[in-house]
Design an enzyme around this catalytic site. Structure first.
Site, short mmCIF file in Angstrom:
data_model
loop_
_atom_site.label_atom_id
_atom_site.label_comp_id
_atom_site.label_asym_id
_atom_site.label_seq_id
_atom_site.Cartn_x
_atom_site.Cartn_y
_atom_site.Cartn_z
CG MET A 1 -1.89 -1.21 1.18
SD MET A 1 -3.45 -0.97 2.04
CE MET A 1 -2.88 -0.81 3.71
CG LEU B 1 7.20 1.29 -0.99
CD1 LEU B 1 7.92 1.02 -2.31
CD2 LEU B 1 6.28 0.13 -0.64
N GLY C 1 11.39 -2.98 5.24
CA GLY C 1 10.67 -4.27 5.28
C GLY C 1 10.17 -4.62 3.89
CG HIS C 2 7.11 -2.26 1.93
ND1 HIS C 2 6.97 -1.10 2.67
CD2 HIS C 2 5.91 -2.87 1.96
CE1 HIS C 2 5.74 -1.02 3.12
NE2 HIS C 2 5.07 -2.07 2.71
N GLY D 1 5.13 -10.12 4.47
CA GLY D 1 5.93 -9.95 5.68
C GLY D 1 5.30 -10.61 6.90
CD GLN D 2 7.37 -13.86 11.74
OE1 GLN D 2 8.50 -14.22 11.43
NE2 GLN D 2 7.01 -13.63 12.98
NE ARG E 1 -2.50 1.73 9.96
CZ ARG E 1 -2.76 0.67 9.21
NH1 ARG E 1 -1.84 -0.28 9.09
NH2 ARG E 1 -3.91 0.54 8.57
O1 PAF Z 1 -0.14 -5.77 3.83
C1 PAF Z 1 -0.53 -4.87 3.06
O2 PAF Z 1 0.16 -3.89 2.77
C2 PAF Z 1 -1.91 -4.97 2.46
O3 PAF Z 1 -2.79 -5.57 3.36
C3 PAF Z 1 -1.94 -5.69 1.10
C4 PAF Z 1 -1.51 -7.14 1.23
C5 PAF Z 1 -1.04 -4.97 0.11
C6 PAF Z 1 -3.35 -5.69 0.53
O4 PAF Z 1 -3.84 -4.40 0.36
#
Ligand code: PAF
Length: 302
Positions: free
Chosen positions: A44, A47, A50-51, A163-164, A203
């Site tokens: 979402m 970034l 972790g991403h 991610g865990q 967040r």
């Molecule tokens: O983990 C997230 O960022 C969201 O829940 C996902 C998997 C991209 C779905 O919108």
């Protein structure tokens, strides 16, 4: 060196950005003639490292790596949380390109929900949807499944990277893959943490420096449980952790101990079953989640 020269040095290859599903499908059809595996990292945006660890893993395992950025309205049960979700799109595009993402899918809400956001389909998630995040965020996992189902249909990856930190989400997605017969390998990557222990999360951008310090107490509360855990009743440990968080001004929705493979909440431990300790707590109006997995070396649940 002027800054534009630095920029040119860092970016070694072009990342393709598509906004429409049909372009993604056409591109992947073409490249899949010469590449056998496609890794997919849904996000979402906003970034963080972790991403990037998911992206890195995908690049190690797969020929092509696709990321998506879409702030999915249907998974927010709280409108304020949706409105305040951090957006850092320009930075994200730069970061993805710099880190070797091959394609970014950047749809808008009409592209993702051509028939509107009201759910047309219910995913039978059973017990998983009744506890923890499912209980405290009604409808959240239906929204996650709605969007991930559509994304997987468009991207049709061979591998999916998650991610865990979102342990329960990983279990939900595993169930979705089975329910919808997706032939996709789910790869779960470890939670990345700040030096303080705070789990990396988009967040966190909404937290002040002071609040970030405070938020690291969520991880400390999980570690406290881990240290004191022994077979027998767990009630006291959970209560103590709750009190610890409240004293630190982190207001918990829950702090729970569950069986790692089923997410069944337990109040009594036999000393053998693998466990996951999970917490959700508010720092101001920002709700954060975290977990730690306590498992034998050889077991693999997610
Ligand atoms: O983990 C997230 O960022 C969201 O829940 C996902 C998997 C991209 C779905 O919108």
């Amino acid at each position: 060196m002027p800054s534009h020269q630095c920029f040119a040095l860092h970016i070694k290859r072009k990342m393709i950005i598509y906004k429409h599903a049909f372009d993604v499908i056409a591109y992947l059809k073409k490249v899949e003639q010469t590449n056998t595996s496609t890794g997919f990292v849904p996000t979402m945006g906003a970034l963080h490292k972790g991403h990037l660890s998911l992206l890195e893993k995908s690049k190690q395992v797969c020929d092509i790596t696709v990321c998506s950025i879409f702030i999915n309205p249907t998974q927010f049960n709280n409108t304020e949380d949706f409105k305040k979700y951090p957006v850092t799109l320009e930075q994200d595009i730069y970061t993805l390109e710099k880190n070797g993402c091959d394609m970014l899918f950047l749809p808008d809400v009409n592209e993702m929900y051509p028939q509107g956001t009201i759910a047309k389909k219910h995913f039978n998630l059973g017990y998983l949807e009744t506890v923890l995040e499912g209980k405290y965020r009604p409808g959240h996992f239906q929204g996650v499944c709605q969007v991930v189902n559509r994304l997987l249909t468009i991207v049709s990856p061979t591998h999916l990277f998650m991610g865990q930190k979102d342990y329960q989400q990983c279990m939900v997605i595993k169930k979705l893959l089975a329910l919808e017969n997706f032939n996709v390998q789910l790869i779960i990557c470890p939670t990345l943490r700040e030096e303080t222990g705070l789990a990396m999360s988009s967040r966190n951008l909404r937290l002040s420096d002071e609040q970030k310090k405070q938020a690291s107490d969520i991880y400390k509360s999980l570690l406290n449980i881990k240290e004191k855990l022994k077979p027998g009743t767990l009630h006291f440990l959970k209560k103590e952790a709750e009190k610890y968080l409240i004293n630190k001004n982190c207001i918990p929705d829950y702090i729970e101990i569950a069986e790692a493979n089923s997410l069944k909440i337990i109040n009594e431990w036999n000393g053998k079953d693998d466990l996951v300790i999970l917490a959700a707590a508010f720092i101001g109006d920002v709700r954060l989640i975290d977990n730690i997995l306590l498992k034998r070396q050889d077991s693999f649940y997610l």
